[in-house]
Design a protein around this motif. Structure first.
Motif, mmCIF file in Angstrom:
data_model
loop_
_atom_site.group_PDB
_atom_site.id
_atom_site.type_symbol
_atom_site.label_atom_id
_atom_site.label_comp_id
_atom_site.label_asym_id
_atom_site.label_seq_id
_atom_site.Cartn_x
_atom_site.Cartn_y
_atom_site.Cartn_z
ATOM 1 N N UNK A 167 0.814 -1.214 0.000
ATOM 2 C CA UNK A 167 0.000 0.000 0.000
ATOM 3 C C UNK A 167 0.851 1.268 0.000
ATOM 4 N N UNK A 168 2.153 1.139 -0.080
ATOM 5 C CA UNK A 168 3.049 2.295 -0.001
ATOM 6 C C UNK A 168 2.719 3.344 -1.058
ATOM 7 N N UNK A 169 2.606 2.935 -2.303
ATOM 8 C CA UNK A 169 2.290 3.866 -3.386
ATOM 9 C C UNK A 169 0.904 4.464 -3.246
ATOM 10 N N UNK A 170 -0.026 3.674 -2.748
ATOM 11 C CA UNK A 170 -1.388 4.176 -2.545
ATOM 12 C C UNK A 170 -1.406 5.252 -1.470
ATOM 13 N N UNK A 171 -0.686 5.032 -0.378
ATOM 14 C CA UNK A 171 -0.623 6.051 0.673
ATOM 15 C C UNK A 171 0.024 7.332 0.149
ATOM 16 N N UNK A 172 1.046 7.195 -0.679
ATOM 17 C CA UNK A 172 1.688 8.373 -1.281
ATOM 18 C C UNK A 172 0.714 9.106 -2.199
#
Length: 193
Positions: A65-70
């Motif tokens: 989910x790293x890219x989604x949170x960004x």
């Protein structure tokens, strides 16, 4: 194992046994009553599984989910991000303010959000990443997961756009978008379990 985002039918929603959501449903109704709103009683029964019918929702939160949170940080306020990403229970009607419920088994509070509010935020992200029209609408048996694992990779070279830059992030945009749409369309609650 892992975390799943699933729709819940009336039988499980009102069930007070260990695997049911009856205690949560009662607490939500109590809070709705405190706010002068009617209880949430019109939950549809669970439909028999039929692939592609759109009567059930079942997806696994397995990708990073790293890219989604960004993406959320770039396009949403902190409060909006918390609403979109922080709910444990989604109800198919608007809530002026989220409901926070203590969950005894986890020793923390759980957020109940309104699907119309989540839908608005997910649509904002879907527009930002230019989510393709080919993204599955029904998600009754890991349809989104399979599509992003296979067809999305094949489609990306032909349908370039921001969504292709991070397929994991695009998956979560689609996941929250389709979950909110499903909740509203079917009139059912959604839960992260």
């Amino acid at each position: 194992m892992g975390v799943y985002l699933v729709s819940v039918g009336a039988e499980e929603w009102f069930d007070r046994e260990e695997d049911g959501w009856g205690e949560v449903a009662s607490r939500i109704d109590a809070e709705l009553g405190r706010r002068g709103l009617p209880p949430y009683e019109d939950v549809p029964p669970e439909a028999d599984f039929a692939p592609g019918s759109g009567q059930a929702f079942d997806e696994k939160l397995a990708l990073s989910m790293t890219g989604f949170f960004a993406l959320c940080e770039t396009h949403l306020s902190r409060e909006e991000s918390e609403i979109l990403c922080g709910w444990t229970v989604l109800v198919p009607f608007s809530l002026d303010e989220e409901i926070w419920l203590p969950i005894e088994s986890d020793d923390h509070e759980s957020m109940v959000a309104g699907a119309p509010q989540v839908l608005q935020l997910a649509e904002k992200l879907a527009a930002a990443v230019e989510l393709p029209a080919e993204t599955p609408v029904t998600c009754d048996n890991l349809d989104l997961s399979r599509w992003f694992r296979h067809q999305a990779k094949d489609l990306a070279p032909a349908r370039t756009g921001p969504w292709t830059q991070d397929l994991d992030a695009a998956f979560y945009v689609a996941l929250f978008l389709r979950a909110a749409q499903h909740s509203i369309r079917r009139g059912c609650p959604m839960v992260c379990t």
